[in-house]
Design a protein around this motif. Sequence first.
Motif, PDB file in Angstrom:
ATOM      1  N   ILE A 103       0.826  -1.205   0.000  1.00  0.00           N
ATOM      2  CA  ILE A 103       0.000   0.000   0.000  1.00  0.00           C
ATOM      3  C   ILE A 103       0.865   1.262   0.000  1.00  0.00           C
ATOM      4  CG2 ILE A 103      -1.674   1.323   1.381  1.00  0.00           C
ATOM      5  CD1 ILE A 103      -2.829  -1.379   2.253  1.00  0.00           C
ATOM      6  N   ARG A 104       1.967   1.205   0.775  1.00  0.00           N
ATOM      7  CA  ARG A 104       2.870   2.360   0.821  1.00  0.00           C
ATOM      8  C   ARG A 104       3.413   2.636  -0.580  1.00  0.00           C
ATOM      9  NH1 ARG A 104       8.537   3.592   2.280  1.00  0.00           N
ATOM     10  NH2 ARG A 104       8.991   1.465   1.638  1.00  0.00           N
ATOM     11  N   GLY A 105       3.827   1.561  -1.265  1.00  0.00           N
ATOM     12  CA  GLY A 105       4.320   1.730  -2.631  1.00  0.00           C
ATOM     13  C   GLY A 105       3.261   2.346  -3.524  1.00  0.00           C
ATOM     14  N   GLY A 106       2.009   1.897  -3.332  1.00  0.00           N
ATOM     15  CA  GLY A 106       0.910   2.422  -4.132  1.00  0.00           C
ATOM     16  C   GLY A 106       0.675   3.901  -3.879  1.00  0.00           C
ATOM     17  N   ILE A 107       0.676   4.276  -2.585  1.00  0.00           N
ATOM     18  CA  ILE A 107       0.430   5.682  -2.237  1.00  0.00           C
ATOM     19  C   ILE A 107       1.545   6.567  -2.792  1.00  0.00           C
ATOM     20  CG2 ILE A 107       0.239   7.336  -0.338  1.00  0.00           C
ATOM     21  CD1 ILE A 107      -1.085   5.187   1.324  1.00  0.00           C
ATOM     22  N   LEU A 108       2.803   6.082  -2.640  1.00  0.00           N
ATOM     23  CA  LEU A 108       3.934   6.888  -3.096  1.00  0.00           C
ATOM     24  C   LEU A 108       3.937   7.051  -4.613  1.00  0.00           C
ATOM     25  CD1 LEU A 108       6.861   5.686  -0.812  1.00  0.00           C
ATOM     26  CD2 LEU A 108       5.542   7.790  -0.678  1.00  0.00           C
ATOM     27  N   SER A 109       3.254   6.115  -5.321  1.00  0.00           N
ATOM     28  CA  SER A 109       3.276   6.208  -6.775  1.00  0.00           C
ATOM     29  C   SER A 109       2.253   7.219  -7.298  1.00  0.00           C
ATOM     30  CB  SER A 109       3.004   4.839  -7.386  1.00  0.00           C
ATOM     31  OG  SER A 109       1.633   4.547  -7.259  1.00  0.00           O
TER      32      SER A 109
END
Lengths: 237, 222
Positions: free
Chosen positions: B109-115
């Motif tokens: 999810i963190r990767g998704g938000i940062l993208s």
Amino acid sequence: MFDVFALGPTGWGDEMLMGAVMTVLVSSSSLLLGITIGIIFAACKLSNFFILRAIAEVYTTIIRGIPELLVIYLLFFGGSSAVMYLAKIFGYMGYIELNAFTIGTIAVGAISGAYSTEVIRGAVNSVPKGQFEVGKTLGFSRYSLYGKIIFPQVARIALPGIGNVWQITLKDTALISVTGLVEIMRQSRIAAGSTHEPFIFYTAAIILYLLITRLSNIVFDSAEKKYSKGYVSREAI
Amino acid sequence: MYESFFKIVEGIPLTLQVVSISTILGIFLAVAVALMRISGSKLMSLPAYYFVYLIRGTPLLLQLYFVYYGLSQFEFIRESILWPLLKEPYWCGIITLTISTGAYSSEIIRGGILSVSKNYIEASGALGLSKAKTFMLVTLPITVRQALPAYGNELILMVKASSLISIVTLMEITGIARTIISKTYAPVEIFLVAGSIYLAINFIIVIFVNLAERRLGIEKAT
């Protein structure tokens, strides 16, 4: 409170450390077996023969789709009879029993082999096509083309992926404790049972696993740095 | 083979139940941990970082033993209101699986938000949307789109991980399979039956994730 970790016959300190050594041993031999399997099946997946591709595809799908514990049970309960069956074909009629270390290595090796297959296949695919063509143009034989040009590049590209496989393998070896191999997990169970201090021993086991993870991260990071000397990452260009 | 098939099938509801309860609880934990990690305040992001490091660095079996055997050692836990949960292997399994998937999915999810591109956030600010509304209407939908393929893998890993609860005496698919193997000593047969059930479950998950991906218009990387 820390008396229970005394070295020697009075405490569990040396036993726990031996458990950690066993975990590292069984993980390393599983990883080596896994990489060997990975190279063979990656070659199958990249081959022109449909049958080889299908076999490799079935292997990776099964291993990645079913629980590790089932694979370990299969080998634990069926490994010895499979080996005896093979031995019978070659005329040996005696009783063979595989020890927990061998069974564990084969089981976890088979699991990490499936992950290594994907890592190595991806690495071969990311070697630029020109490298293959130039090698052929320069008259390299198939053998030396792969041995001298492709393999060194694949090893470099696959290194971070193999680092991830190592982490998975390390954690999967905890499951071999169900077969009786005395590694960290099993040892802390035994110690927790006999001292009635499960909290302390499972905490100690957590710390040992984290230490091994930390140390192996350092090793893989420095290896990556060493082998990527002279290469510029694509993002930098 | 038929007989063992029908016995093992009886374990499917428990496997599915444990997986779905811990997956749903795990999503909430994962979003909370992911938000803590990108909050920008060290007080929030460091505990989240160490939590994820701890869970990803240790075997799930050890975490399960820690929750099931380790915590029950203490008097104050046995007297606490959590005891009715912690004395049951079922809830210990769900707690452990929830924590585990919470840690792994928080990274997804963190990767998704940062993208999510900064331009979108700025644009929605310029349009007068509040921070909460920006998160709900802009960041979250894009995150779901970005994170879905990786989250599909996490779901399959959860189905596989749920087999470990058989070690604390729960009779789900693997638990029943193990019992039959130790009675009949027919490991290959039982392995094929139990293995195919797991493959079927995971295949169905893959189909649903693919459908969801197509609905959300995610292009498959080829």
